[in-house]
Design a protein around this motif. Structure first.
Motif, short mmCIF file in Angstrom:
data_model
loop_
_atom_site.label_atom_id
_atom_site.label_comp_id
_atom_site.label_asym_id
_atom_site.label_seq_id
_atom_site.Cartn_x
_atom_site.Cartn_y
_atom_site.Cartn_z
N SER A 1 0.84 -1.20 0.00
CA SER A 1 0.00 0.00 0.00
C SER A 1 0.88 1.25 0.00
CB SER A 1 -0.92 0.01 1.23
OG SER A 1 -1.63 1.24 1.29
N PRO A 2 0.68 2.16 -0.94
CA PRO A 2 1.47 3.39 -0.94
C PRO A 2 1.05 4.37 0.16
CG PRO A 2 -0.15 3.46 -2.69
CD PRO A 2 -0.25 2.11 -2.07
N ASP A 3 -0.09 4.10 0.77
CA ASP A 3 -0.63 4.98 1.80
C ASP A 3 -0.50 4.30 3.16
OD1 ASP A 3 -1.93 6.80 3.36
OD2 ASP A 3 -3.90 6.57 2.41
N HIS A 4 0.33 4.86 4.02
CA HIS A 4 0.51 4.34 5.38
C HIS A 4 -0.10 5.29 6.41
CE1 HIS A 4 4.01 1.28 4.63
NE2 HIS A 4 2.91 1.02 3.93
N SER A 5 -1.24 5.82 6.07
CA SER A 5 -1.91 6.76 6.97
C SER A 5 -2.58 6.01 8.10
CB SER A 5 -2.95 7.57 6.19
OG SER A 5 -3.97 6.71 5.69
N ILE B 1 3.45 6.78 9.84
CA ILE B 1 4.02 5.93 8.80
C ILE B 1 4.93 4.88 9.43
CG2 ILE B 1 5.57 5.89 6.82
CD1 ILE B 1 4.47 8.59 5.99
N VAL C 1 -5.67 3.89 6.87
CA VAL C 1 -5.31 2.62 6.24
C VAL C 1 -4.78 1.63 7.27
CG1 VAL C 1 -3.76 1.51 4.58
CG2 VAL C 1 -4.88 3.67 4.00
#
Length: 265
Positions: A33-37, A207, A40
């Motif tokens: 996943s490019p989103d580690h918010s 992150i 997510v």
């Protein structure tokens, strides 16, 4: 086929493999996943926790021995509740992710560590006892302790030393997850620039925290998969009563074997 000679359909290895599968899925989702918010991370943890908690709850009735289901039920309840809480929109924040995951890791890790450590201590105690007593056969077969079922109940297999060690390791990994996340400041932010691509990025505490959880899930998945596929002793699926019956010089009915009769003659 008598109850004492029947083989259990579900064993500890099946619980380990199910947990490994859900942990691997969580690790893959975070890794790719490019989103580690926080949103997510909380969503992935929520799915992982609810699925793993259901595995614990099912194992309490399908695998755990009668009278020894408390730990599985506690682990299942804590894990399912953590997953449900993490799925709530107000909790899908930086602070919420840290609080829920750390709290779950401490509680679940401590419970699993305590269960495994208690089983190992019991194993050492059993190892010191006289090997010539009636329970010597199941002890030599690698049991932590013989399980005495209630009258009329189906005999069950106690936790083996190997499974107890696996519980200790996974419990320690859970506590290390909590410690690692506690060391990450929630407000941490580091701006850096990659001149080759001409872009500036920001490394934040969330992150790092989501990455730590992903690393934990990957390690647990690999460890439990190895544990689940590892061969068990040939007598591991037999009940203590079956192991007693298989002891040298004793038949399934408790009568002496022909060799004993000959010796006594």
């Amino acid at each position: 086929m008598t109850p004492s000679s029947s083989v259990r359909t579900f064993e500890v290895r099946h619980v380990q493999l199910a947990r490994a599968g859900f942990a691997a899925l969580a690790a893959l989702m975070i890794t790719f996943s490019p989103d580690h918010s926080a949103a997510v991370g909380a969503a992935v943890f929520s799915g992982f926790a609810i699925a793993t908690g259901l595995v614990f709850l099912l194992a309490a009735w399908l695998v755990s021995p009668t009278g020894g289901r408390g730990a599985a039920i506690a682990l299942g309840a804590v894990t399912v509740v953590a997953g449900i809480v993490a799925s709530l929109p107000p909790v899908r924040s930086v602070a919420g992710f840290f609080i829920v995951v750390i709290a779950w890791a401490v509680i679940a890790g401590a419970v699993e560590l305590a269960v495994g450590a208690r089983a190992l201590l019991r194993a050492r105690k059993v190892a010191r006892t006289d090997a010539s007593d009636a329970d010597a056969a199941p002890r030599r077969a690698g049991y932590v302790a013989p399980w005495t079922p209630r009258d009329g109940a189906t005999p069950v297999t106690p936790l083996s030393r190997g499974d107890a060690r696996d519980a200790v390791v996974v419990g320690v990994l859970g506590i290390l997850l909590a410690v690692g996340m506690l060391l990450v400041p929630t407000g941490y932010a580091l701006r850096y620039t990659i001149e080759e691509v001409g872009q500036t990025f920001t490394l934040t505490g969330i992150i790092i925290a989501v990455g730590i959880f992903g690393a934990y899930a990957a390690i647990v998945a690999v460890y439990l998969a190895i544990a689940g596929f590892s061969p068990r002793p040939a007598t591991a699926s037999a009940s203590p009563e079956t192991a007693d019956a298989a002891a040298p010089g004793v038949t399934a009915t408790g009568a002496p074997t022909p060799a004993d009769q000959k010796d006594s003659a």
